[in-house]
Design an enzyme around this catalytic site. Structure first.
Site, PDB file in Angstrom:
ATOM      1  N   ARG A 184       3.954   3.585 -10.737  1.00 33.29           N
ATOM      2  CA  ARG A 184       3.823   2.558 -11.510  1.00 33.29           C
ATOM      3  C   ARG A 184       2.970   3.104 -12.842  1.00 33.29           C
ATOM      4  O   ARG A 184       2.872   4.142 -12.649  1.00 33.29           O
ATOM      5  CB  ARG A 184       2.956   1.588 -10.891  1.00 33.29           C
ATOM      6  CG  ARG A 184       3.576   0.850  -9.691  1.00 33.29           C
ATOM      7  CD  ARG A 184       2.086   0.429  -8.537  1.00 33.29           C
ATOM      8  NE  ARG A 184       2.200  -0.262  -7.467  1.00 33.29           N
ATOM      9  CZ  ARG A 184       2.262  -1.512  -6.940  1.00 33.29           C
ATOM     10  NH1 ARG A 184       2.434  -2.504  -7.736  1.00 33.29           N
ATOM     11  NH2 ARG A 184       2.901  -1.508  -5.697  1.00 33.29           N
TER      12      ARG A 184
ATOM     13  N   GLY B 161       2.492  -6.733 -16.346  1.00 37.42           N
ATOM     14  CA  GLY B 161       3.214  -7.192 -16.093  1.00 37.42           C
ATOM     15  C   GLY B 161       3.659  -6.358 -17.538  1.00 37.42           C
ATOM     16  O   GLY B 161       5.605  -6.546 -17.801  1.00 37.42           O
TER      17      GLY B 161
ATOM     18  N   LYS C 259      -5.639   1.628 -13.146  1.00 32.97           N
ATOM     19  CA  LYS C 259      -5.172   1.798 -12.161  1.00 32.97           C
ATOM     20  C   LYS C 259      -5.128   3.168 -11.503  1.00 32.97           C
ATOM     21  O   LYS C 259      -5.735   2.729 -10.662  1.00 32.97           O
ATOM     22  CB  LYS C 259      -3.290   1.237 -12.285  1.00 32.97           C
ATOM     23  CG  LYS C 259      -2.960   0.881 -10.722  1.00 32.97           C
ATOM     24  CD  LYS C 259      -1.393   0.206 -11.255  1.00 32.97           C
ATOM     25  CE  LYS C 259      -1.258  -0.402 -11.321  1.00 32.97           C
ATOM     26  NZ  LYS C 259       0.023  -1.129 -11.719  1.00 32.97           N
TER      27      LYS C 259
ATOM     28  N   GLU D  85     -15.948  -9.031 -55.876  1.00 36.55           N
ATOM     29  CA  GLU D  85     -13.740  -9.048 -55.220  1.00 36.55           C
ATOM     30  C   GLU D  85     -12.550  -8.284 -56.067  1.00 36.55           C
ATOM     31  O   GLU D  85     -11.509  -8.622 -56.429  1.00 36.55           O
ATOM     32  CB  GLU D  85     -13.417 -10.812 -55.537  1.00 36.55           C
ATOM     33  CG  GLU D  85     -13.997 -11.459 -56.308  1.00 36.55           C
ATOM     34  CD  GLU D  85     -13.550 -13.309 -56.595  1.00 36.55           C
ATOM     35  OE1 GLU D  85     -13.092 -13.514 -55.329  1.00 36.55           O
ATOM     36  OE2 GLU D  85     -14.263 -13.862 -57.155  1.00 36.55           O
TER      37      GLU D  85
ATOM     38  N   TYR E  59     -25.297 -10.294 -44.956  1.00 39.58           N
ATOM     39  CA  TYR E  59     -24.539 -11.678 -43.753  1.00 39.58           C
ATOM     40  C   TYR E  59     -23.801 -11.702 -43.425  1.00 39.58           C
ATOM     41  O   TYR E  59     -23.077 -10.686 -45.052  1.00 39.58           O
ATOM     42  CB  TYR E  59     -25.661 -12.769 -44.223  1.00 39.58           C
ATOM     43  CG  TYR E  59     -24.890 -13.335 -45.877  1.00 39.58           C
ATOM     44  CD1 TYR E  59     -23.975 -13.417 -45.834  1.00 39.58           C
ATOM     45  CD2 TYR E  59     -25.752 -12.801 -47.215  1.00 39.58           C
ATOM     46  CE1 TYR E  59     -23.926 -13.953 -47.737  1.00 39.58           C
ATOM     47  CE2 TYR E  59     -25.800 -12.410 -47.891  1.00 39.58           C
ATOM     48  CZ  TYR E  59     -24.540 -13.712 -48.590  1.00 39.58           C
ATOM     49  OH  TYR E  59     -24.020 -13.822 -49.682  1.00 39.58           O
TER      50      TYR E  59
ATOM     51  N   ARG F 173      -8.957  -4.242 -10.729  1.00 38.41           N
ATOM     52  CA  ARG F 173      -9.370  -4.349 -11.904  1.00 38.41           C
ATOM     53  C   ARG F 173      -9.799  -5.405 -11.973  1.00 38.41           C
ATOM     54  O   ARG F 173     -10.295  -6.627 -11.259  1.00 38.41           O
ATOM     55  CB  ARG F 173      -7.993  -4.301 -12.398  1.00 38.41           C
ATOM     56  CG  ARG F 173      -6.884  -5.581 -12.544  1.00 38.41           C
ATOM     57  CD  ARG F 173      -5.765  -5.472 -13.179  1.00 38.41           C
ATOM     58  NE  ARG F 173      -4.808  -6.811 -12.628  1.00 38.41           N
ATOM     59  CZ  ARG F 173      -3.145  -6.216 -12.777  1.00 38.41           C
ATOM     60  NH1 ARG F 173      -3.017  -5.396 -13.386  1.00 38.41           N
ATOM     61  NH2 ARG F 173      -2.711  -7.585 -12.193  1.00 38.41           N
TER      62      ARG F 173
ATOM     63  N   MET G  14       5.027  -3.434 -18.461  1.00 40.14           N
ATOM     64  CA  MET G  14       5.413  -1.994 -18.285  1.00 40.14           C
ATOM     65  C   MET G  14       6.701  -2.182 -16.716  1.00 40.14           C
ATOM     66  O   MET G  14       5.869  -3.206 -16.248  1.00 40.14           O
ATOM     67  CB  MET G  14       4.336  -0.983 -17.654  1.00 40.14           C
ATOM     68  CG  MET G  14       4.186  -1.073 -19.875  1.00 40.14           C
ATOM     69  SD  MET G  14       2.617   0.394 -20.074  1.00 40.14           S
ATOM     70  CE  MET G  14       1.956   0.551 -19.599  1.00 40.14           C
TER      71      MET G  14
ATOM     72  N   CYS H  18     -17.901 -12.912 -47.771  1.00 38.28           N
ATOM     73  CA  CYS H  18     -17.446 -14.598 -47.351  1.00 38.28           C
ATOM     74  C   CYS H  18     -16.175 -14.687 -47.591  1.00 38.28           C
ATOM     75  O   CYS H  18     -15.165 -15.913 -48.266  1.00 38.28           O
ATOM     76  CB  CYS H  18     -18.221 -15.398 -48.589  1.00 38.28           C
ATOM     77  SG  CYS H  18     -17.805 -14.817 -50.643  1.00 38.28           S
TER      78      CYS H  18
ATOM     79  N   SER I 108     -22.023 -10.300 -52.816  1.00 34.54           N
ATOM     80  CA  SER I 108     -20.810 -11.080 -51.877  1.00 34.54           C
ATOM     81  C   SER I 108     -19.642 -10.651 -51.905  1.00 34.54           C
ATOM     82  O   SER I 108     -18.532 -10.881 -52.602  1.00 34.54           O
ATOM     83  CB  SER I 108     -21.391 -12.517 -51.483  1.00 34.54           C
ATOM     84  OG  SER I 108     -20.763 -13.295 -50.669  1.00 34.54           O
TER      85      SER I 108
ATOM     86  N   HIS J 294      -3.756 -21.437 -48.562  1.00 30.69           N
ATOM     87  CA  HIS J 294      -4.250 -22.665 -48.571  1.00 30.69           C
ATOM     88  C   HIS J 294      -4.522 -23.365 -47.365  1.00 30.69           C
ATOM     89  O   HIS J 294      -5.021 -23.848 -47.137  1.00 30.69           O
ATOM     90  CB  HIS J 294      -3.811 -23.415 -49.982  1.00 30.69           C
ATOM     91  CG  HIS J 294      -4.936 -24.184 -50.025  1.00 30.69           C
ATOM     92  ND1 HIS J 294      -3.977 -26.020 -48.962  1.00 30.69           N
ATOM     93  CD2 HIS J 294      -5.723 -25.108 -51.004  1.00 30.69           C
ATOM     94  CE1 HIS J 294      -5.092 -26.810 -49.943  1.00 30.69           C
ATOM     95  NE2 HIS J 294      -6.135 -26.319 -50.455  1.00 30.69           N
TER      96      HIS J 294
END
Length: 863
Positions: free
Chosen positions: A92, A101, A22, A736, A842, A330, A103, A822, A755, A446
């Site tokens: 402000r 809105g 602001k 993993e 990937y 803004r 604060m 993955c 992976s 799950h």
């Protein structure tokens, strides 16, 4: 000592980190020569200093801002604290990232019993003066002194009722004076304007830690360390009379993105009247009809600001006695559809580049094109909240079992499946449900993983709801009971459970969205694959832009009704011959499934994970299901119960699963390999180009890989010899476990790809059970023990370090290894950007996250 106070003519729009959004924009508009009421800004550095000092303002800050205030007085031709020529101020907040809105604000600061009389004399408008004073008392009492604002509103309502008045504009000066007399009985207001200013500055800093601000920052991943600036600005008055007013405008329509000046306005009203809803505002064209010259000023200003900032702007303005002032600009908040439309059209208009357009669209915006969403304007009766496990909006009748969901869905009824937790056996009910709600489980439970894969709305970990499936009830924290058949709505983006049917916004693509995705594909380096194992998921993933399958979870192929008992029969077999007979049937199922996947993903890689979960997960749990299995496979009840007991584990996630199954039960792996390769050869014979990648899960050392690779190679060569055909294939591993990552150099020579399965890697590194973490992670987040849920967004410090070590060490040992991810993190934008930084090849994610991953990958490269 660093400068703590900046006048509006001392900063510019790039100073957001120091002056807040602001304040930086007020400075920029001042430099552009726009009619901005003058003022100054106390920096965000000062806010951090305030908190570091134990919520005390730094020494000499008051001296600094008084010097700035003198200059503001000179500019405005009025004096703060002077009854004869009063200058009033607004105080402000203004964070570096917009938090609308969240604060606090204080308006009309500087009024007291004497100065309000002087304001009335100076303006010749006592009604206006006393209206300003009552507004100031209300705001100051609530924001600074912590007095409940409802008391003041009640006092006004009581006065109006007692004096036959219904609207604020009907109140005269004498009316407001009497209301103010009552206000003074509710609060002891400081009469010294400089004392008011000091307290207001402290209050705005402290509003950085209000509950609503904390929640907003958590929702939007805004760092707590940023702090807020304080903007102190000369007041102008929209409530001065009929030739005055206040309004809010957008340079484009924030709902649909249409290039049309859009806004609302109220005559003889302060700014808070427009946004509070106490009066119904008029469309901006009303200003054009009554004040055409002022409207033209406003129109020219909004045009200038949009072109200057090169983004849709949200503007607040005031007109006092026919004179136009601009109070704020803004980048405007907008819907997902509007976001995409505005970004694409601004590229066509030459305002921004296609790279900038990609950075203007957030992942939340993309969701609007993939799932029906709960209408944010709809009236909501929120009865509980949990984790936003899978986005979208869903309404249906409550059912408490998967079988019941299937029965009701077959009748054409829409249902919400409500469970304490879901298991793989619930898959048939999950598939037909509009939405899924569980009391237990986290973001990678799950229910969450399966729902995201199917594109079904889901809320998990809703632990304020007590679900009794036997009784068919769900009881809220307040004691409200939801029964079977009751209609509820789930908001999977917000994690909110609501009573009744809440309106939805329909999901659909658009030409602009496709344009944006094409730009994303042009700039991203990361490939994007899908986590998919059904033909439906694979086809949907391909449609959404998947470049292959990065995780095919073979265990999910066994849970269909006609297959689960065959799998159970194999597990419960008492002889080798019996087991072989079941394996033949399972191989046929798997062959057919893989063949269909190879056809759909023609020419694209499919990474197939060998069987991963513990065998007990496939066995029935209830007495009725055990009895039904006994009858179906002709096994004694006792034998089945003993097997269930024998296979049970104290800690199954660290037990007999993953590659350990291949070592203990090599015949299962042999069956899966035969199914994969025979399906690939069949696909090749049919003219397709299969690219199978066989992935060994949960390894901890190279000897596991070597032993299992021998089983795989044996099976592959056997099938190829039998068919007299050959195909390309790869063997790799799922990274993993921490030990696998730390020993990646030892694994490198024996794999062609790695992976990262970050769900389990996070679980094992943290020692958090991902299915139970929802019980304590909210407390960890609230108490700032962790910055974010590590199962939602990748922990770059620890998990990221393990990945980095694994990649670096394995690359040093062997060139050409492909790296991917993955886990569920593969669809999280923040995690995707880290994967880009690490140099992965990937990411793989749920089908409905693919467009988000494509855009996030492009943003990572563009940034």
């Amino acid at each position: 000592m660093a400068k703590r106070v900046y006048l509006f003519n001392e900063g510019h729009k790039d100073d957001q980190d120091l002056l807040g959004g602001k304040g930086a924009n007020l400075c920029e508009m001042t430099n552009l020569g726009l009619p901005v009421p003058f003022g100054f800004i106390i920096t965000t550095d000062t806010c951090r200093e305030f908190f570091a000092n134990g919520n005390k303002l730094p020494n000499r800050l008051e001296q600094e801002y008084r010097v700035a205030l003198d200059l503001v007085e000179q500019k405005m031709g009025a004096h703060f604290g002077d009854p004869d020529n009063p200058l009033l101020l607004s105080v402000r907040s203004g964070a570096p990232v917009s938090m609308p809105g969240m604060m606090d604000t204080v308006l009309n600061l500087g009024l007291n019993d004497d100065i309000v009389e002087g304001l009335a004399r100076k303006t010749g408008n006592p009604r206006f003066a006393y209206d300003c004073y009552r507004r100031f008392i209300q705001m100051f009492a609530n924001v600074v002194l912590g007095v409940d604002g409802a008391q003041f509103e009640q006092a006004i309502d009581d006065y109006k009722k007692g004096n036959n008045k219904s609207l604020d504009i009907e109140m005269e000066a004498e009316d407001w004076q009497r209301v103010i007399d009552h206000f003074k009985q509710l609060v002891d207001l400081p009469q010294d304007p400089f004392r008011q200013l000091l307290l207001a500055v402290e209050a705005v800093f402290q509003s950085w830690h209000t509950p609503r601000a904390n929640v907003y920052r958590e929702m939007n991943n805004i760092p707590e360390s940023l702090g807020t600036a304080v903007n102190i600005q000369s007041m102008v008055y929209g409530n001065f009379g009929d030739d005055s007013g206040s309004g809010v405008a957008f340079t484009r329509n924030p709902s649909n993105g249409e290039k049309l000046f859009f806004g609302e306005f109220l005559f003889n009203a302060a700014g808070e009247d427009v946004v509070s809803g106490i009066r119904t505002p008029l469309p901006i064209d009303a200003l054009k009809d009554q004040m055409p010259d002022v409207y033209q000023q406003l129109f020219d200003t909004q045009l200038l600001l949009e072109n200057h900032y090169r983004d849709m702007q949200d503007i607040e303005f005031t007109i006092q006695e026919g004179r136009f002032y601009i109070l704020q600009t803004r980048s405007g908040k907008r819907t997902g559809r509007a976001s995409v439309k505005i970004a694409v059209e601004m590229v066509k208009e030459g305002l921004i580049t296609d790279k900038e357009a990609l950075l203007r669209v957030s992942p939340e915006h993309v969701e609007a094109f993939l799932h029906p969403m709960v209408d944010p304007q709809g009236k909501k009766d929120i009865i509980a909240s949990g984790l936003p496990a899978s986005p979208g909006g869903a309404t249906g009748a409550v059912v408490f079992s998967a079988d019941e969901a299937v029965q009701e869905a077959a009748k054409g009824n829409k249902v919400i499946l409500v469970r304490r937790e879901t298991t793989p056996e619930d898959i048939h009910g999950m598939k037909v449900a509009e939405g899924i709600l569980t009391e237990l489980g986290g973001m990678t439970s799950h229910a969450a993983v399966v729902a995201r894969g199917m594109g079904v709305c889901a809320i998990t970990g809703c632990n304020k709801l007590t679900i009794d499936t036997a009784a068919g009830t769900a009881t809220t924290a307040s004691g409200q009971i939801i029964k079977r058949g009751d209609i509820i709505t789930l908001d999977g983006l917000a994690g909110e459970v609501m009573l009744g049917d809440i309106p939805k916004i329909t999901a659909s693509s658009s030409d602009d969205f496709q344009t944006l995705l094409n730009w994303a594909d042009k700039y991203r380096k990361l490939n994007v694959r899908a986590n998919a194992e059904t033909p439906e998921d694979a086809a949907r993933a391909l449609e959404l832009g998947a470049e292959g399958i990065g995780l095919c979870r073979t265990e999910h192929m066994f849970f269909a009704a006609e297959r689960i008992d065959v799998m159970r029969g194999m597990i419960l077999s008492e002889t080798r011959e019996e087991r072989e007979s079941y394996l033949v049937q399972l191989e046929k199922f798997q062959h057919d499934d893989f063949l269909e996947l190879f056809r759909i993903m023609d020419g694209k890689p499919i990474t197939i994970r060998l069987l991963d979960p513990p065998l007990h997960e496939f066995l029935p749990h209830t007495e009725d299901d055990i009895a039904a299995l006994s009858a179906h496979i002709d096994k004694p009840l006792k034998l089945i119960k003993n097997a269930i007991k024998d296979l049970a584990e104290v800690n199954p996630m660290l037990g007999l699963r993953g590659c350990r199954l291949s070592i203990v039960h090599p015949e299962i792996t042999e069956m899966q390999v035969r199914a994969i390769i025979s399906a690939a050869l069949a696909a090749k014979e049919q003219g397709y180009h299969p690219l199978p990648e066989i992935m060994i899960p949960l390894v901890v050392n190279v000897r596991e890989i070597r032993m299992i690779s021998e089983i795989i190679d044996r099976g592959i060569q056997s099938v190829m010899k039998e068919k007299s055909l050959s195909i390309r294939y790869k063997i790799g591993t799922m990274m993993e476990t921490p030990r696998a990552c730390l020993g990646a150099d030892r694994l490198a020579n024996d794999v062609e790809f790695m992976s990262f399965g970050t769900n389990d890697l996070t679980q094992m590194t943290y020692g958090f059970s991902r299915d139970d973490a929802a019980k304590f992670i909210p407390a960890y987040l609230t108490n700032k023990i962790i910055e974010m849920d590590p199962f939602v967004s990748l922990d770059q410090r620890a998990i990221g370090k393990l990945m980095k070590v694994a990649i670096k060490d394995s690359k040093r040992k062997k060139k050409g290894i492909k790296y991917g991810i993955c886990g569920e993190h593969g669809g999280d934008p923040r995690s995707i950007k880290y994967c880009h930084k690490l140099g992965l090849d990937y990411v793989s994610c749920s089908p409905y996250r693919i467009p988000i991953a494509r855009i996030a990958a492009a943003q990572a490269n563009v940034e």
